[in-house]
Design a protein around this motif. Structure first.
Motif, PDB file in Angstrom:
ATOM      1  N   GLY A 294       0.928  -1.312   0.053  1.00  0.00           N
ATOM      2  CA  GLY A 294      -0.049   0.018   0.149  1.00  0.00           C
ATOM      3  C   GLY A 294       0.834   1.253  -0.012  1.00  0.00           C
ATOM      4  O   GLY A 294       0.248   2.364  -0.151  1.00  0.00           O
ATOM      5  N   PHE A 295       2.070   1.243   0.500  1.00  0.00           N
ATOM      6  CA  PHE A 295       2.978   2.316   0.482  1.00  0.00           C
ATOM      7  C   PHE A 295       3.453   2.522  -1.194  1.00  0.00           C
ATOM      8  O   PHE A 295       3.816   1.735  -1.692  1.00  0.00           O
ATOM      9  CB  PHE A 295       4.178   2.204   1.181  1.00  0.00           C
ATOM     10  N   SER A 296       3.200   3.827  -1.669  1.00  0.00           N
ATOM     11  CA  SER A 296       3.366   4.175  -2.892  1.00  0.00           C
ATOM     12  C   SER A 296       4.033   5.574  -3.234  1.00  0.00           C
ATOM     13  O   SER A 296       3.447   6.509  -2.276  1.00  0.00           O
ATOM     14  CB  SER A 296       2.057   3.911  -3.813  1.00  0.00           C
ATOM     15  N   THR A 297       4.877   5.619  -3.926  1.00  0.00           N
ATOM     16  CA  THR A 297       5.045   7.241  -4.378  1.00  0.00           C
ATOM     17  C   THR A 297       4.872   7.700  -5.843  1.00  0.00           C
ATOM     18  O   THR A 297       5.387   8.483  -6.203  1.00  0.00           O
ATOM     19  CB  THR A 297       6.579   7.659  -4.176  1.00  0.00           C
ATOM     20  N   ALA A 298       3.777   6.894  -6.305  1.00  0.00           N
ATOM     21  CA  ALA A 298       3.570   6.794  -7.714  1.00  0.00           C
ATOM     22  C   ALA A 298       2.704   8.426  -8.086  1.00  0.00           C
ATOM     23  O   ALA A 298       2.132   8.677  -7.422  1.00  0.00           O
ATOM     24  CB  ALA A 298       2.549   5.793  -7.740  1.00  0.00           C
ATOM     25  N   SER A 299       3.097   8.821  -9.164  1.00  0.00           N
ATOM     26  CA  SER A 299       2.380   9.765  -9.808  1.00  0.00           C
ATOM     27  C   SER A 299       1.128   9.520 -10.327  1.00  0.00           C
ATOM     28  O   SER A 299       0.759   8.339 -10.511  1.00  0.00           O
ATOM     29  CB  SER A 299       3.357  10.434 -10.785  1.00  0.00           C
ATOM     30  N   ASP A 300       0.217  10.671 -10.485  1.00  0.00           N
ATOM     31  CA  ASP A 300      -1.107  10.153 -11.199  1.00  0.00           C
ATOM     32  C   ASP A 300      -0.957   9.509 -12.726  1.00  0.00           C
ATOM     33  O   ASP A 300      -1.621   8.770 -12.891  1.00  0.00           O
ATOM     34  CB  ASP A 300      -1.650  11.769 -11.673  1.00  0.00           C
ATOM     35  N   LYS A 301       0.154   9.869 -13.496  1.00  0.00           N
ATOM     36  CA  LYS A 301       0.482   9.221 -14.596  1.00  0.00           C
ATOM     37  C   LYS A 301       0.506   7.832 -14.465  1.00  0.00           C
ATOM     38  O   LYS A 301      -0.127   6.933 -15.193  1.00  0.00           O
ATOM     39  CB  LYS A 301       1.752   9.749 -15.496  1.00  0.00           C
ATOM     40  N   ILE A 302       1.102   7.394 -13.519  1.00  0.00           N
ATOM     41  CA  ILE A 302       1.337   5.943 -13.246  1.00  0.00           C
ATOM     42  C   ILE A 302       0.272   5.151 -12.694  1.00  0.00           C
ATOM     43  O   ILE A 302      -0.159   4.276 -13.032  1.00  0.00           O
ATOM     44  CB  ILE A 302       2.567   5.784 -12.183  1.00  0.00           C
ATOM     45  N   ARG A 303      -0.539   5.894 -12.060  1.00  0.00           N
ATOM     46  CA  ARG A 303      -1.974   5.546 -11.451  1.00  0.00           C
ATOM     47  C   ARG A 303      -2.930   5.290 -12.502  1.00  0.00           C
ATOM     48  O   ARG A 303      -3.726   4.412 -12.692  1.00  0.00           O
ATOM     49  CB  ARG A 303      -2.333   6.249 -10.420  1.00  0.00           C
ATOM     50  N   GLU A 304      -2.762   6.188 -13.555  1.00  0.00           N
ATOM     51  CA  GLU A 304      -3.805   6.296 -14.615  1.00  0.00           C
ATOM     52  C   GLU A 304      -3.684   4.790 -15.296  1.00  0.00           C
ATOM     53  O   GLU A 304      -4.530   4.357 -16.020  1.00  0.00           O
ATOM     54  CB  GLU A 304      -3.563   7.315 -15.501  1.00  0.00           C
ATOM     55  N   LEU A 305      -2.317   4.380 -15.387  1.00  0.00           N
ATOM     56  CA  LEU A 305      -1.988   3.131 -16.274  1.00  0.00           C
ATOM     57  C   LEU A 305      -2.547   2.097 -15.404  1.00  0.00           C
ATOM     58  O   LEU A 305      -2.292   0.767 -15.824  1.00  0.00           O
ATOM     59  CB  LEU A 305      -0.375   3.016 -16.439  1.00  0.00           C
ATOM     60  N   GLY A 306      -2.803   2.077 -14.157  1.00  0.00           N
ATOM     61  CA  GLY A 306      -3.530   1.009 -13.383  1.00  0.00           C
ATOM     62  C   GLY A 306      -2.433   0.459 -12.451  1.00  0.00           C
ATOM     63  O   GLY A 306      -2.567  -0.725 -11.970  1.00  0.00           O
ATOM     64  N   PHE A 307      -1.243   1.096 -12.407  1.00  0.00           N
ATOM     65  CA  PHE A 307      -0.072   0.639 -11.418  1.00  0.00           C
ATOM     66  C   PHE A 307      -0.224   1.690 -10.299  1.00  0.00           C
ATOM     67  O   PHE A 307      -0.936   2.848 -10.080  1.00  0.00           O
ATOM     68  CB  PHE A 307       1.173   0.735 -12.356  1.00  0.00           C
ATOM     69  N   GLY A 308       0.987   1.571  -9.499  1.00  0.00           N
ATOM     70  CA  GLY A 308       1.256   2.625  -8.282  1.00  0.00           C
ATOM     71  C   GLY A 308       0.246   2.196  -7.151  1.00  0.00           C
ATOM     72  O   GLY A 308       0.024   3.007  -6.375  1.00  0.00           O
ATOM     73  N   ALA A 309      -0.101   1.011  -7.061  1.00  0.00           N
ATOM     74  CA  ALA A 309      -1.107   0.632  -5.825  1.00  0.00           C
ATOM     75  C   ALA A 309      -0.167   0.298  -4.655  1.00  0.00           C
ATOM     76  O   ALA A 309      -0.822   0.065  -3.665  1.00  0.00           O
ATOM     77  CB  ALA A 309      -1.925  -0.355  -6.163  1.00  0.00           C
ATOM     78  N   GLY A 310       1.056   0.266  -4.765  1.00  0.00           N
ATOM     79  CA  GLY A 310       2.183   0.099  -3.666  1.00  0.00           C
ATOM     80  C   GLY A 310       1.956  -1.423  -3.423  1.00  0.00           C
ATOM     81  O   GLY A 310       2.453  -1.890  -2.142  1.00  0.00           O
ATOM     82  N   MET A 311       1.698  -2.372  -4.367  1.00  0.00           N
ATOM     83  CA  MET A 311       1.761  -3.498  -4.312  1.00  0.00           C
ATOM     84  C   MET A 311       3.120  -4.361  -4.968  1.00  0.00           C
ATOM     85  O   MET A 311       3.166  -5.505  -4.706  1.00  0.00           O
ATOM     86  CB  MET A 311       0.310  -4.357  -4.789  1.00  0.00           C
ATOM     87  N   GLY A 312       3.825  -3.718  -5.736  1.00  0.00           N
ATOM     88  CA  GLY A 312       4.603  -4.423  -6.480  1.00  0.00           C
ATOM     89  C   GLY A 312       5.694  -5.213  -5.863  1.00  0.00           C
ATOM     90  O   GLY A 312       5.861  -6.410  -6.076  1.00  0.00           O
ATOM     91  N   LEU A 313       6.497  -4.318  -4.973  1.00  0.00           N
ATOM     92  CA  LEU A 313       7.542  -5.141  -4.488  1.00  0.00           C
ATOM     93  C   LEU A 313       7.076  -6.141  -3.502  1.00  0.00           C
ATOM     94  O   LEU A 313       7.672  -7.356  -3.592  1.00  0.00           O
ATOM     95  CB  LEU A 313       8.370  -4.144  -3.502  1.00  0.00           C
ATOM     96  N   SER A 314       5.985  -6.080  -2.770  1.00  0.00           N
ATOM     97  CA  SER A 314       5.370  -7.127  -2.170  1.00  0.00           C
ATOM     98  C   SER A 314       4.847  -8.393  -2.879  1.00  0.00           C
ATOM     99  O   SER A 314       5.184  -9.475  -2.573  1.00  0.00           O
ATOM    100  CB  SER A 314       4.528  -6.895  -1.156  1.00  0.00           C
ATOM    101  N   ASN A 315       4.470  -7.901  -4.244  1.00  0.00           N
ATOM    102  CA  ASN A 315       3.982  -9.034  -5.015  1.00  0.00           C
ATOM    103  C   ASN A 315       5.192  -9.893  -5.289  1.00  0.00           C
ATOM    104  O   ASN A 315       5.099 -11.209  -5.551  1.00  0.00           O
ATOM    105  CB  ASN A 315       3.276  -8.352  -6.073  1.00  0.00           C
ATOM    106  N   ILE A 316       6.342  -9.191  -5.789  1.00  0.00           N
ATOM    107  CA  ILE A 316       7.759  -9.904  -6.179  1.00  0.00           C
ATOM    108  C   ILE A 316       8.217 -10.617  -5.049  1.00  0.00           C
ATOM    109  O   ILE A 316       8.358 -12.046  -5.495  1.00  0.00           O
ATOM    110  CB  ILE A 316       8.659  -8.774  -6.539  1.00  0.00           C
ATOM    111  N   LYS A 317       8.126 -10.379  -3.920  1.00  0.00           N
ATOM    112  CA  LYS A 317       8.492 -11.120  -2.877  1.00  0.00           C
ATOM    113  C   LYS A 317       7.742 -12.518  -2.586  1.00  0.00           C
ATOM    114  O   LYS A 317       8.294 -13.519  -2.467  1.00  0.00           O
ATOM    115  CB  LYS A 317       8.357 -10.339  -1.539  1.00  0.00           C
ATOM    116  N   LYS A 318       6.428 -12.317  -2.797  1.00  0.00           N
ATOM    117  CA  LYS A 318       5.485 -13.489  -2.599  1.00  0.00           C
ATOM    118  C   LYS A 318       5.632 -14.283  -3.829  1.00  0.00           C
ATOM    119  O   LYS A 318       5.338 -15.631  -3.440  1.00  0.00           O
ATOM    120  CB  LYS A 318       4.068 -13.040  -2.436  1.00  0.00           C
ATOM    121  N   VAL A 319       5.979 -13.880  -4.954  1.00  0.00           N
ATOM    122  CA  VAL A 319       5.872 -14.871  -6.087  1.00  0.00           C
ATOM    123  C   VAL A 319       7.131 -15.528  -6.258  1.00  0.00           C
ATOM    124  O   VAL A 319       7.272 -16.304  -7.210  1.00  0.00           O
ATOM    125  CB  VAL A 319       5.378 -14.060  -7.294  1.00  0.00           C
ATOM    126  N   THR A 320       8.237 -14.960  -5.716  1.00  0.00           N
ATOM    127  CA  THR A 320       9.619 -15.663  -5.875  1.00  0.00           C
ATOM    128  C   THR A 320       9.940 -16.398  -4.602  1.00  0.00           C
ATOM    129  O   THR A 320       9.598 -16.500  -3.533  1.00  0.00           O
ATOM    130  CB  THR A 320      10.548 -14.304  -6.128  1.00  0.00           C
TER     131      THR A 320
END
Lengths: 125, 147
Positions: free
Chosen positions: B98-124
């Motif tokens: 949930g922690f994110s420093t994403a810009s509006d542009k990134i959020r418009e793409l559907g990213f920047g929810a603050g889930m990326g790094l934890s998702n990487i950790k869980k899936v590897t």
């Protein structure tokens, strides 16, 4: 049900991959956040239908890397030419329907299409 | 069996341009294809692809540029990403869902929810993240072929 059944049920337009209307679709999920798509796909979404309003090329790339069966765009949003080109290139069928996301999900669920996962896990999923 | 031993390991490198959203996801798509051609199990390909996608998006969203290296061994697959960019001030905080420093542009793409790094950790199976502020970030992760 097949992709063709889904097309008829939702009065959908096939934007790419019309040769794949016979493809069997047994699971689906709906998301606009691609992070959510990736998180759901982590538990397995091979061949699933993604129902979305996300209109970026990244949704096509995302579908590709997690082996989704097709993408259905809701609320009458039409994919752009670059998106269609990309979908043809990586061979992922695209459909679009005028129904809103809630209606789309409801109609498909009512016809027996199941969700990829029912609910989020305890953080270990 | 001898053929298999000769075949691995091999590696591929890909350059990722920060801010180039048009082709964001294309490196992950190529990585997936390489692993498919090698006929790794689908579950392994899926896990590597998901983690690679998240990592690729991180470089595009936050860094100036980066190099992604795919290392393919017969019994595990490793991906390392080195970028030049602002780096991460607090790695533990960045790993928090949930922690994110994403810009509006990134959020418009559907990213920047603050889930990326934890998702990487869980899936590897293993993940290492280090960063130097105003220099860049190093991320590597590994997925075992047989677990």
């Amino acid at each position: 049900m097949t992709l063709g059944d889904i097309q008829k049920l939702l009065d959908a337009e096939v934007i790419a991959g019309s040769e794949n209307l016979g493809r069997e679709i047994s699971h689906a999920f709906a998301a606009d956040l691609l992070s959510d798509v990736l998180a759901i796909a982590r538990r397995g979404a091979d061949g699933a239908l993604l129902i979305t309003g996300n209109m970026t090329p990244q949704v096509i790339y995302t579908a590709d890397v997690v082996d989704l069966g097709a993408i259905l765009f809701v609320r009458g949003k039409r994919p752009t030419e670059p998106m269609i080109e990309l979908a043809n290139q990586i061979q992922i069928p695209l459909l679009m329907t005028s129904y809103i996301m809630f209606e789309t999900c409801g109609r498909l669920y009512h016809q027996g299409l199941k969700g990829c996962v029912e609910k989020a896990g305890d953080g270990a999923d | 069996m001898e053929q298999t031993e000769e075949r691995y390991p091999f590696h591929n490198t890909f350059r990722i341009e920060g801010g180039n959203f048009t082709h964001a996801g294309s490196v992950s798509s190529q990585v997936k294809r390489i692993l498919k051609e090698e006929r790794f199990p689908n579950s392994v390909i899926r896990r590597v692809s998901i983690a690679t996608f998240e990592a690729e998006m991180n470089v595009i969203c936050y860094a100036h540029w980066g190099i992604l290296t795919l290392l393919v061994f017969s019994d595990f697959i490793k991906v390392a990403i080195d970028d030049e960019g602002p780096g991460i001030h607090d790695v533990d905080q960045a790993m928090t869902e949930g922690f994110s420093t994403a810009s509006d542009k990134i959020r418009e793409l559907g990213f920047g929810a603050g889930m990326g790094l934890s998702n990487i950790k869980k899936v590897t199976d293993e993940m290492v993240l280090t960063s130097v502020v105003n220099q860049g970030t190093h991320l590597e992760f590994m997925v075992k072929v047989f677990s």
